[in-house]
Design a protein around this motif. Structure first.
Motif, PDB file in Angstrom:
ATOM      1  N   MET A   1      39.664 -13.041   9.069  1.00 18.28           N
ATOM      2  CA  MET A   1      40.741 -13.253   8.379  1.00 18.28           C
ATOM      3  C   MET A   1      41.368 -14.789   8.928  1.00 18.28           C
ATOM      4  O   MET A   1      41.004 -15.089  10.345  1.00 18.28           O
ATOM      5  CB  MET A   1      41.932 -12.233   8.708  1.00 18.28           C
ATOM      6  CG  MET A   1      43.615 -12.626   8.587  1.00 18.28           C
ATOM      7  SD  MET A   1      43.764 -13.255   6.849  1.00 18.28           S
ATOM      8  CE  MET A   1      44.261 -11.899   5.869  1.00 18.28           C
ATOM      9  N   TYR A   2      41.666 -15.576   8.066  1.00 17.24           N
ATOM     10  CA  TYR A   2      42.314 -16.891   8.490  1.00 17.24           C
ATOM     11  C   TYR A   2      43.626 -16.869   8.537  1.00 17.24           C
ATOM     12  O   TYR A   2      44.413 -16.498   7.653  1.00 17.24           O
ATOM     13  CB  TYR A   2      41.568 -18.010   7.309  1.00 17.24           C
ATOM     14  CG  TYR A   2      40.222 -17.782   7.438  1.00 17.24           C
ATOM     15  CD1 TYR A   2      39.370 -18.409   8.358  1.00 17.24           C
ATOM     16  CD2 TYR A   2      39.446 -17.009   6.271  1.00 17.24           C
ATOM     17  CE1 TYR A   2      37.943 -18.643   8.263  1.00 17.24           C
ATOM     18  CE2 TYR A   2      38.084 -17.043   6.490  1.00 17.24           C
ATOM     19  CZ  TYR A   2      37.328 -17.723   7.069  1.00 17.24           C
ATOM     20  OH  TYR A   2      36.144 -17.780   7.276  1.00 17.24           O
ATOM     21  N   SER A   3      44.392 -17.808   9.492  1.00 13.20           N
ATOM     22  CA  SER A   3      45.928 -17.798   9.620  1.00 13.20           C
ATOM     23  C   SER A   3      46.185 -19.080   9.885  1.00 13.20           C
ATOM     24  O   SER A   3      45.455 -19.831  11.065  1.00 13.20           O
ATOM     25  CB  SER A   3      46.229 -16.924  10.557  1.00 13.20           C
ATOM     26  OG  SER A   3      47.668 -16.840  11.070  1.00 13.20           O
ATOM     27  N   TYR A   4      46.933 -19.641   9.517  1.00 16.91           N
ATOM     28  CA  TYR A   4      47.361 -21.275   9.624  1.00 16.91           C
ATOM     29  C   TYR A   4      49.065 -21.065   9.674  1.00 16.91           C
ATOM     30  O   TYR A   4      49.631 -20.477   9.061  1.00 16.91           O
ATOM     31  CB  TYR A   4      46.775 -21.961   8.410  1.00 16.91           C
ATOM     32  CG  TYR A   4      45.415 -21.917   8.270  1.00 16.91           C
ATOM     33  CD1 TYR A   4      44.645 -22.661   9.242  1.00 16.91           C
ATOM     34  CD2 TYR A   4      44.749 -21.180   7.549  1.00 16.91           C
ATOM     35  CE1 TYR A   4      43.314 -22.886   8.795  1.00 16.91           C
ATOM     36  CE2 TYR A   4      43.513 -21.100   7.515  1.00 16.91           C
ATOM     37  CZ  TYR A   4      42.625 -21.939   8.255  1.00 16.91           C
ATOM     38  OH  TYR A   4      41.264 -21.939   7.873  1.00 16.91           O
ATOM     39  N   ASP A  28      35.180 -26.516   3.416  1.00 15.94           N
ATOM     40  CA  ASP A  28      33.828 -26.767   3.935  1.00 15.94           C
ATOM     41  C   ASP A  28      32.731 -26.131   3.159  1.00 15.94           C
ATOM     42  O   ASP A  28      31.691 -26.008   3.510  1.00 15.94           O
ATOM     43  CB  ASP A  28      33.880 -25.837   5.258  1.00 15.94           C
ATOM     44  CG  ASP A  28      33.881 -24.327   5.299  1.00 15.94           C
ATOM     45  OD1 ASP A  28      33.819 -23.779   4.128  1.00 15.94           O
ATOM     46  OD2 ASP A  28      33.807 -23.711   6.239  1.00 15.94           O
ATOM     47  N   ILE A  31      34.774 -22.114   2.287  1.00 14.51           N
ATOM     48  CA  ILE A  31      36.155 -21.714   2.611  1.00 14.51           C
ATOM     49  C   ILE A  31      37.062 -22.670   1.864  1.00 14.51           C
ATOM     50  O   ILE A  31      36.723 -24.046   2.384  1.00 14.51           O
ATOM     51  CB  ILE A  31      36.495 -21.314   3.939  1.00 14.51           C
ATOM     52  CG1 ILE A  31      35.740 -20.201   4.521  1.00 14.51           C
ATOM     53  CG2 ILE A  31      38.078 -21.038   4.124  1.00 14.51           C
ATOM     54  CD1 ILE A  31      35.755 -20.062   6.033  1.00 14.51           C
ATOM     55  N   VAL A  33      41.153 -24.006   1.715  1.00 10.18           N
ATOM     56  CA  VAL A  33      42.805 -23.660   1.973  1.00 10.18           C
ATOM     57  C   VAL A  33      43.594 -24.517   1.218  1.00 10.18           C
ATOM     58  O   VAL A  33      43.509 -25.713   1.566  1.00 10.18           O
ATOM     59  CB  VAL A  33      42.917 -23.662   3.565  1.00 10.18           C
ATOM     60  CG1 VAL A  33      44.350 -23.308   3.712  1.00 10.18           C
ATOM     61  CG2 VAL A  33      41.985 -22.533   4.266  1.00 10.18           C
ATOM     62  N   VAL A  49      43.691 -19.010   0.708  1.00 12.32           N
ATOM     63  CA  VAL A  49      42.487 -19.201   1.284  1.00 12.32           C
ATOM     64  C   VAL A  49      41.283 -18.557   0.072  1.00 12.32           C
ATOM     65  O   VAL A  49      41.638 -17.381  -0.230  1.00 12.32           O
ATOM     66  CB  VAL A  49      42.312 -18.243   2.577  1.00 12.32           C
ATOM     67  CG1 VAL A  49      40.966 -18.397   3.081  1.00 12.32           C
ATOM     68  CG2 VAL A  49      43.325 -18.554   3.555  1.00 12.32           C
ATOM     69  N   THR A  51      37.441 -18.083  -0.434  1.00 11.32           N
ATOM     70  CA  THR A  51      36.111 -17.795   0.134  1.00 11.32           C
ATOM     71  C   THR A  51      35.224 -17.372  -1.020  1.00 11.32           C
ATOM     72  O   THR A  51      35.556 -16.675  -1.791  1.00 11.32           O
ATOM     73  CB  THR A  51      36.071 -16.544   1.181  1.00 11.32           C
ATOM     74  OG1 THR A  51      36.664 -15.577   0.461  1.00 11.32           O
ATOM     75  CG2 THR A  51      37.088 -16.765   2.381  1.00 11.32           C
ATOM     76  N   CYS A  63      48.321 -16.086   1.316  1.00 13.03           N
ATOM     77  CA  CYS A  63      48.979 -15.784   2.804  1.00 13.03           C
ATOM     78  C   CYS A  63      50.321 -16.358   2.766  1.00 13.03           C
ATOM     79  O   CYS A  63      50.764 -17.216   2.116  1.00 13.03           O
ATOM     80  CB  CYS A  63      48.147 -16.266   3.533  1.00 13.03           C
ATOM     81  SG  CYS A  63      46.447 -16.051   3.358  1.00 13.03           S
TER      82      CYS A  63
END
Length: 66
Positions: A1-4, A28, A31, A33, A49, A51, A63
């Motif tokens: 999981m990605y969180s910013y 990248d 991924i 965002v 996000v 993927t 998110c």
């Protein structure tokens, strides 16, 4: 999981701006965002996000900032 956080994403350069105003902040190759434009937040959350899955298709997860 990605969180910013909002601050983290705001400080990054915008790589690309979508037609609806969302700003691509991270890419990248596997991924991405997107910081969501204020008017789209009711639909897309604060950021999205994306993927790349095993078949090469992008899967999105909306998110919200804590």
């Amino acid at each position: 999981m990605y969180s910013y956080t909002n601050r983290e994403l705001q400080q990054l350069d915008t790589i690309e701006q979508a037609w609806d105003g969302d700003e691509l902040k991270i890419d990248d190759g596997d991924i991405r965002v997107w910081l969501t434009h204020r008017e789209n937040r009711g639909y897309n959350g604060d950021y999205t996000v994306e993927t790349r899955n095993a078949t090469g298709r992008w899967e999105q997860q909306n998110c919200w900032f804590d």
